[in-house]
Design an enzyme around this catalytic site. Structure first.
Site, PDB file in Angstrom:
ATOM      1  N   LYS A 111       0.818  -1.198   0.000  1.00 27.53           N
ATOM      2  CA  LYS A 111       0.000   0.000   0.000  1.00 27.53           C
ATOM      3  C   LYS A 111       0.873   1.279   0.000  1.00 27.53           C
ATOM      4  CE  LYS A 111      -4.259  -1.653   0.048  1.00 27.53           C
ATOM      5  NZ  LYS A 111      -4.317  -3.110   0.182  1.00 27.53           N
TER       6      LYS A 111
HETATM    7  C1  LIG Z   1      -5.674  -3.821   0.851  1.00 21.34           C
HETATM    8  C2  LIG Z   1      -7.117  -3.560   0.967  1.00 21.34           C
HETATM    9  C3  LIG Z   1      -7.855  -3.960   2.082  1.00 21.34           C
HETATM   10  C4  LIG Z   1      -7.312  -4.837   3.171  1.00 21.34           C
HETATM   11  O1  LIG Z   1      -6.121  -4.435   3.703  1.00 21.34           O
HETATM   12  P1  LIG Z   1      -5.111  -5.504   4.355  1.00 21.34           P
HETATM   13  O2  LIG Z   1      -4.217  -4.618   5.165  1.00 21.34           O
HETATM   14  O3  LIG Z   1      -4.383  -6.166   3.231  1.00 21.34           O
HETATM   15  O4  LIG Z   1      -5.892  -6.438   5.183  1.00 21.34           O
HETATM   16  C5  LIG Z   1      -9.192  -3.608   2.160  1.00 21.34           C
HETATM   17  N1  LIG Z   1      -9.777  -2.911   1.190  1.00 21.34           N
HETATM   18  C6  LIG Z   1      -9.113  -2.519   0.086  1.00 21.34           C
HETATM   19  C7  LIG Z   1      -9.822  -1.718  -0.948  1.00 21.34           C
HETATM   20  C8  LIG Z   1      -7.771  -2.854  -0.069  1.00 21.34           C
HETATM   21  O5  LIG Z   1      -7.132  -2.494  -1.184  1.00 21.34           O
END
Ligand SMILES: *Cc1c(COP(=O)(O)O)cnc(C)c1O
Length: 395
Positions: free
Chosen positions: A186
């Site tokens: 991210k």
């Molecule tokens: C990455 C993501 C999540 C979940 O995040 P994690 O930290 O990987 O559990 C939820 N919603 C969206 C839109 C994402 O891209």
């Protein structure tokens, strides 16, 4: 989008500060930790930057969604509106809460459309899980107005949109509650981590208690704390929070680089008449982690994806055909397959998810291509892409 591209000494130094104390738990034990409180520090930084009253860190973005749902009072039997273009976590969190996901159409913002939301509201609708896909927003004024009009909770999943804003307001802070993800790929990475954002005291108190076995976090003796509610363990560790402290200081730089790199590609693509772009209701607020664009039809979009591959352009996503981000390709969710019986199986009139149809979203997603915007690109990397475009797109 990925903050891991610019890991340097600062992340290591932050982790070292935690390890030198030898103490990785985020709460209590004041005497042992020599004033090192990484989770608290990062929460403060997030509140300052995003201009929100409360940011509560948890172990992942998925944990943040689970916590946000519970904290906002969304639970068994409640209908929650979700988009078919999202990440599976949106649906998983709702199902695990015992609630009912209800799919609605998206528009060319690549997020839920106001009309799409209106079309599926029922007396059981409790919330809208609005997902800011690929770094940008939808028509937030209209979305907020619909939620207010129908007394629905607006939960903003800003997991892919850290640092993005709409008319100056941070995504994730417009509705009653929002979430961020700090997983490995991210915009900001903690290794693993996430955050619940809210300006609401009750939601905040529920969130910190729920994510830590119901502890009220009052006083300095964990063993003597009260437990007003039940919860679970979605705590972040101090080591993960430490990585986030170093990363968060780079957010401004990350957004600048992404916006510059994205602009170079978008300017180049604008010359081709067959290409049109994702609608951005506030272009200035885009976090620019992706460049998303449309081709005239599915056939041409598939040809272009193939041709970009042949031109060795990496980071090209055709979501309609991959199983990461589009409901059409999620047979396990259509069949509601868990390892054990799910709460939703007790709801007699639940939707048959194998029969869900979102034709407007299909029509949009089948023409949509996204390109990941990297932080590490050199001028030559950008030029290579622009040169490749000339071989692929029609004027
Ligand atoms: C990455 C993501 C999540 C979940 O995040 P994690 O930290 O990987 O559990 C939820 N919603 C969206 C839109 C994402 O891209």
């Amino acid at each position: 989008m990925p903050g891991f591209e610019i890991f340097d000494e600062s992340e290591k130094q932050q982790i070292n500060e935690v390890m030198e104390q030898g103490f990785t738990f985020r709460y209590n034990f004041d005497g042992m930790r020599n004033g090192v409180w990484k989770a608290r520090e990062l929460e403060g930084m997030i509140c300052d930057t995003l201009n929100v009253k409360h940011a509560h860190l948890v172990s992942s973005g998925t944990a943040a969604l689970t916590t946000a749902l519970a904290a906002a009072g969304i639970g068994a039997g409640d209908e929650v509106i979700v988009p078919p273009f999202t990440f599976v976590a949106s649906v998983e969190a709702i199902v695990l809460a015992g609630a009912i996901p209800v799919f609605a159409e998206i528009d060319e913002t690549l997020t839920l459309s106001p009309q799409g939301i209106r079309a599926v509201i029922t007396p059981r609708t409790k919330a809208v899980n609005f997902v800011h896909m690929c770094g940008s927003m939808g028509h937030m004024d209209e979305i907020k107005a619909i939620c207010d009009e129908h007394n629905l909770i607006l939960l903003e999943d800003a997991c892919q949109a850290t640092g993005a804003t709409y008319k100056g307001q941070s995504l994730g802070t417009i509705g009653q509650v929002g979430t961020l993800s700090f997983d490995s790929v991210k915009t900001i990475s903690c290794g693993e981590g996430g955050a619940v954002l809210t300006n609401d005291e009750t939601i905040y108190n529920n969130a910190h208690m729920y994510s830590d076995h119901g502890h009220d976090h009052i006083g300095m003796d964990r063993g003597a704390e009260g437990h007003p509610i039940m919860g679970a363990n979605y705590r972040i560790s101090e080591m993960n929070a430490a990585v986030g402290v170093a990363q968060w200081k780079k957010l401004g730089r990350i957004l600048d680089i992404q916006r510059r790199n994205k602009k170079a590609l978008k300017d180049a693509l604008s010359q081709y008449s067959e290409v049109s772009f994702r609608v951005l209701p506030d272009a200035e607020g885009d976090n620019a982690g992706f460049l998303s664009f449309f081709l005239p039809d599915e056939t041409r979009a598939r040809e272009v994806v193939k041709a970009l591959g042949e031109q060795k352009v990496p980071g090209v996503f055709y979501w309609y055909g991959n199983n990461w981000h589009y409901f059409k390709n999620w047979t396990h969710i259509q069949q509601m397959k868990g390892p054990a019986k799910l709460p939703i199986e007790l709801i007699a009139d639940r939707p048959d998810y194998t029969q869900v149809k979102t034709p407007q979203s299909d029509a949009i997603m089948s023409r949509t291509i996204s390109m990941l915007i990297n932080l590490s690109w050199s001028e030559a990397d950008i030029q290579q892409r622009i040169d490749a475009f000339a071989n692929v797109f029609k004027k």
